[in-house]
Design a protein around this motif. Structure first.
Motif, mmCIF file in Angstrom:
data_model
loop_
_atom_site.group_PDB
_atom_site.id
_atom_site.type_symbol
_atom_site.label_atom_id
_atom_site.label_comp_id
_atom_site.label_asym_id
_atom_site.label_seq_id
_atom_site.Cartn_x
_atom_site.Cartn_y
_atom_site.Cartn_z
ATOM 1 N N GLN A 266 50.394 31.965 -37.742
ATOM 2 C CA GLN A 266 49.789 32.936 -38.654
ATOM 3 C C GLN A 266 48.279 32.986 -38.399
ATOM 4 O O GLN A 266 47.584 31.974 -38.416
ATOM 5 C CB GLN A 266 50.075 32.477 -40.101
ATOM 6 N N LEU A 267 47.750 34.207 -38.065
ATOM 7 C CA LEU A 267 46.312 34.350 -37.773
ATOM 8 C C LEU A 267 45.719 35.396 -38.711
ATOM 9 O O LEU A 267 46.264 36.501 -38.824
ATOM 10 C CB LEU A 267 46.093 34.783 -36.318
ATOM 11 N N ASP A 268 44.604 35.054 -39.357
ATOM 12 C CA ASP A 268 43.963 35.998 -40.283
ATOM 13 C C ASP A 268 42.999 36.927 -39.537
ATOM 14 O O ASP A 268 42.350 36.521 -38.573
ATOM 15 C CB ASP A 268 43.175 35.229 -41.361
ATOM 16 N N ASN A 269 42.893 38.153 -40.021
ATOM 17 C CA ASN A 269 41.949 39.148 -39.461
ATOM 18 C C ASN A 269 42.116 39.387 -37.967
ATOM 19 O O ASN A 269 41.143 39.529 -37.235
ATOM 20 C CB ASN A 269 40.487 38.755 -39.724
ATOM 21 N N VAL A 270 43.353 39.369 -37.487
ATOM 22 C CA VAL A 270 43.608 39.585 -36.057
ATOM 23 C C VAL A 270 44.671 40.670 -35.896
ATOM 24 O O VAL A 270 45.692 40.641 -36.578
ATOM 25 C CB VAL A 270 44.087 38.282 -35.358
ATOM 26 N N LYS A 271 44.363 41.626 -35.000
ATOM 27 C CA LYS A 271 45.358 42.669 -34.722
ATOM 28 C C LYS A 271 46.141 42.221 -33.490
ATOM 29 O O LYS A 271 45.549 41.993 -32.425
ATOM 30 C CB LYS A 271 44.614 43.986 -34.450
ATOM 31 N N VAL A 272 47.457 42.039 -33.648
ATOM 32 C CA VAL A 272 48.283 41.473 -32.568
ATOM 33 C C VAL A 272 49.193 42.560 -31.978
ATOM 34 O O VAL A 272 49.838 43.295 -32.710
ATOM 35 C CB VAL A 272 49.146 40.306 -33.084
ATOM 36 N N THR A 273 49.214 42.650 -30.640
ATOM 37 C CA THR A 273 50.158 43.539 -29.956
ATOM 38 C C THR A 273 51.018 42.683 -29.041
ATOM 39 O O THR A 273 50.477 41.943 -28.196
ATOM 40 C CB THR A 273 49.410 44.584 -29.105
ATOM 41 N N VAL A 274 52.344 42.741 -29.254
ATOM 42 C CA VAL A 274 53.258 41.925 -28.431
ATOM 43 C C VAL A 274 53.927 42.835 -27.406
ATOM 44 O O VAL A 274 54.386 43.923 -27.729
ATOM 45 C CB VAL A 274 54.335 41.259 -29.313
ATOM 46 N N GLU A 275 53.893 42.391 -26.141
ATOM 47 C CA GLU A 275 54.505 43.191 -25.066
ATOM 48 C C GLU A 275 55.518 42.348 -24.298
ATOM 49 O O GLU A 275 55.446 41.110 -24.328
ATOM 50 C CB GLU A 275 53.420 43.699 -24.105
ATOM 51 N N GLU A 276 56.388 43.038 -23.573
ATOM 52 C CA GLU A 276 57.384 42.396 -22.693
ATOM 53 C C GLU A 276 58.173 41.302 -23.421
ATOM 54 O O GLU A 276 58.326 40.177 -22.921
ATOM 55 C CB GLU A 276 56.728 41.839 -21.428
ATOM 56 N N GLY A 277 58.611 41.628 -24.611
ATOM 57 C CA GLY A 277 59.464 40.718 -25.392
ATOM 58 C C GLY A 277 58.821 39.394 -25.719
ATOM 59 O O GLY A 277 59.510 38.359 -25.776
ATOM 60 N N ILE A 292 40.365 31.012 -33.966
ATOM 61 C CA ILE A 292 41.579 31.569 -33.351
ATOM 62 C C ILE A 292 41.942 30.773 -32.103
ATOM 63 O O ILE A 292 43.106 30.404 -31.897
ATOM 64 C CB ILE A 292 41.371 33.056 -32.971
ATOM 65 N N LEU A 293 40.927 30.458 -31.279
ATOM 66 C CA LEU A 293 41.192 29.714 -30.041
ATOM 67 C C LEU A 293 41.757 28.331 -30.358
ATOM 68 O O LEU A 293 42.632 27.826 -29.656
ATOM 69 C CB LEU A 293 39.922 29.595 -29.205
ATOM 70 N N ARG A 294 41.234 27.733 -31.438
ATOM 71 C CA ARG A 294 41.735 26.418 -31.859
ATOM 72 C C ARG A 294 43.216 26.521 -32.221
ATOM 73 O O ARG A 294 44.027 25.703 -31.814
ATOM 74 C CB ARG A 294 40.914 25.933 -33.047
ATOM 75 N N ASN A 295 43.580 27.574 -32.980
ATOM 76 C CA ASN A 295 44.981 27.766 -33.368
ATOM 77 C C ASN A 295 45.871 28.031 -32.162
ATOM 78 O O ASN A 295 46.992 27.529 -32.072
ATOM 79 C CB ASN A 295 45.101 28.954 -34.328
ATOM 80 N N LEU A 296 45.343 28.785 -31.217
ATOM 81 C CA LEU A 296 46.136 29.155 -30.036
ATOM 82 C C LEU A 296 46.366 27.959 -29.110
ATOM 83 O O LEU A 296 47.343 27.906 -28.362
ATOM 84 C CB LEU A 296 45.459 30.282 -29.258
ATOM 85 N N SER A 297 45.431 26.983 -29.165
ATOM 86 C CA SER A 297 45.532 25.840 -28.246
ATOM 87 C C SER A 297 46.779 24.989 -28.531
ATOM 88 O O SER A 297 47.183 24.182 -27.706
ATOM 89 C CB SER A 297 44.262 24.996 -28.337
#
Lengths: 327, 262
Positions: A266-277, A292-297
């Motif tokens: 779950q990420l706040d204030n982020v617009k996410v686009t998912v591609e290729e399934g 965000i980078l910390r969460n993604l790591s």
């Protein structure tokens, strides 16, 4: 040394108001009404020798009016202009000897004749000797790859070939200052690239100052060292390309490729686009990049990750949006 | 001056090259115009044959002279300065920009940048008429040449003047076309068929009488005073037109229409 200097430059058009309908048309004939439209509103601008300036803004912002006053085509209503140390109105002829222009919508070339004939006429106008003309045409033909179609009537050329000939025509007298109004309008990607390369080459090799207006963000990105944004006849931004990205865009684009599809936390204030399934995701991050980078790591199976600025197109749109909100 | 002549020469060469790009069209239009003109002189010949003597103080030979001057003078103007009649269009579409961006005389550059194909027929037709009517009369040929130059210059100036009104009042296309019609009609008929008011017009607002009827009267009987008055009027008219166009340029508002040079 400033090559262009304007102070409180203003241009107002006195325009007739035309109401709709036949009755209103007749009454306007007998009792015409006028209004003043300010196209350029007190612009102060200085451009140094050798700079490449992108002068951008939405349609009707006053770009063309401003450029036409700098070239001596239009008389300003008030204010001061100095271009190459001259007043464009008082010294039009001397100034035009030293400037080159490409107005994408207007041609210098004769439609039914080969570009070579137009070059001969321009050489006479710019007082270039026959030997010098031959040398310069040869040089420009090589740089712009014109040799193949130099003797073909202009009407038979493709748009890209015609624009290259237009650029050659504007560089024939080796101008110190080049005004380009939508030089890549209507061109394909290859044509645009060729035009941009010639402009950069001219700036690099001859120190030509370039004043560019364009609606193509890629022209700005590839050519400009400095960007001036105009809206409603006023300068709203005057910044280097880096400054523009730094100060006007807080957003970053994070693109991640995964080895296997992943589920994002779950990420706040982020617009996410998912591609290729789920194999690729694109995140538009505001000012919380570190978090965000910390969460993604914590994610596993990341194949590639890139962080970049949004494309120039989005930067410009964002500036206009912000100006609209302020206005 | 040398530069302007060189530019004029270049424009003439390009105009001609542009015209002969479509050879068949060029030849048929030029020849067709000469043929069309010859029908008018044929009607005059019939009129003089039926009525005999003079019509409004002009003999058939006099009519040949004024027709010859008008036709060749018109041809001269339209071969070299046909673009004068496009000034309104150049103003309304913003095409004047191209000329304003060049380091040369704007008016000269604008009017020289176009030609009319049929004008070559008009130009030759006048010379043919003179060759038929005044074969070896060197004196008549001299006044013919003077008349042709003055008519060519005046017709161009009249066209520039009327089209320059577009700077001040919007579209002047109709006025421009009308002035050309007047310039032709005032020149190809004996001047006495016109009412005095119209005759005043042909020596003032549309002064083609100076180019056609005065050379004819000077051919008949030379007068220094008339010559001087004619020269002063021509110079005055041209200077006024030049000033009027330049003043109008300050009101030019340009435009963004997509344009090509034909």
């Amino acid at each position: 040394m400033a090559i262009i200097r304007t102070k409180d430059l203003t241009k107002t058009y006195h325009t007739r108001i035309k109401a709709e309908g036949l009755k209103a048309g007749f009454s306007s004939l007998l009792k015409p009404e006028y209004k003043d439209v300010t196209a350029v509103n007190g612009i102060d601008l200085e451009i140094e020798k050798g700079e490449i300036i992108a002068f951008i803004g939405p349609n009707g912002a006053g770009k063309s009016t401003f450029i036409k006053m700098l070239c001596g085509i239009l008389y300003p209503t008030s204010g001061e202009i100095s271009v190459l140390g001259m007043s464009p109105i008082e010294k039009r002829r001397s100034l035009t000897m030293k400037i080159g222009t490409v107005f994408g919508q207007k041609s210098q070339l004769w439609f039914h004749l080969p570009a070579l004939d137009s070059f001969t006429l321009l050489a006479a106008i710019y007082e270039i000797s026959d030997a010098e003309r031959t040398r310069r045409v040869g040089e420009l033909s090589e740089r712009l790859d014109l040799t193949e179609f130099l003797t073909t009537p202009v009407r038979r050329l493709s748009l890209g070939q015609r624009i290259r000939c237009e650029i050659a025509a504007s560089l024939l007298h080796e101008p110190q200052l080049l005004f380009l109004d939508e030089p890549t309008i209507g061109l394909d990607i290859v044509g645009k690239q060729a035009v941009r390369e010639v402009i950069l080459e001219s700036n690099r090799d001859r120190g030509t100052t370039v004043f560019l207006t364009s609606h193509d963000p890629m022209d700005v990105e590839h050519l400009a060292q400095r960007t001036v944004v105009i809206d409603n006849g006023k300068i709203v931004v005057d910044a280097s390309l880096e400054q523009l990205k730094r100060e006007y865009i807080k957003e970053r684009v994070i693109e991640i490729s995964f080895v296997t599809p992943q589920r994002l936390p779950q990420l706040d204030n982020v617009k996410v686009t998912v591609e290729e399934g789920g194999l690729k995701v694109r995140l538009m991050v505001q000012d919380n990049l570190e978090e965000i980078l910390r969460n993604l790591s914590t994610l596993e199976g990341i194949a590639d990750i890139t962080i970049s600025h949004p494309p120039m197109e989005e930067i410009i749109a964002s500036i206009f949006r912000k100006q609209g909100e302020v206005g | 001056m040398k530069k302007h002549l060189k530019i004029l020469k270049c424009y003439f060469r390009l105009n001609l090259a542009s015209a002969v790009e479509y050879r068949a069209s060029f030849i048929s239009q030029a020849f067709g115009m000469a043929l069309s003109n010859s029908t008018f002189i044929f009607f005059w010949w019939i009129a003089f044959s039926q009525l005999g003597g003079n019509i409004a103080d002009y003999s058939f030979l006099d009519v040949i002279f004024i027709w010859a001057v008008t036709s060749t003078g018109y041809g001269l103007s339209k071969i070299f300065f046909a673009n004068a009649s496009r000034i309104t269009q150049l103003i309304s579409t913003g095409e004047l920009d191209t000329y304003l961006l060049q380091p040369c005389n704007i008016l000269l550059s604008v009017i020289s940048a176009g030609t009319t194909l049929t004008a070559y027929g008009d130009f030759c037709y006048g010379i043919i008429l003179m060759a038929i009517g005044y074969t070896r009369d060197i004196y008549a040929w001299g006044w013919f040449i003077v008349g042709v130059f003055i008519y060519g210059i005046l017709l161009t100036a009249i066209t520039v003047f009327t089209h320059s009104l577009s700077f001040y009042m919007g579209d002047a296309t109709v006025l421009g076309a009308l002035s050309t019609e007047f310039a032709i009609n005032f020149a190809i008929y004996p001047e006495k068929i016109y009412a005095p008011l119209i005759r005043t017009l042909m020596y003032s607002l549309v002064p083609v009488g100076i180019a056609v009827h005065i050379p004819l009267s000077l051919y008949r009987e030379f007068s220094f005073e008339v010559t001087l008055a004619a020269v002063v009027t021509v110079i005055g008219y041209c200077c006024f037109t030049y000033w009027f166009f330049g003043r109008g340029l300050k009101r030019y508002e340009s435009g963004n229409m997509i344009a090509t040079r034909i």
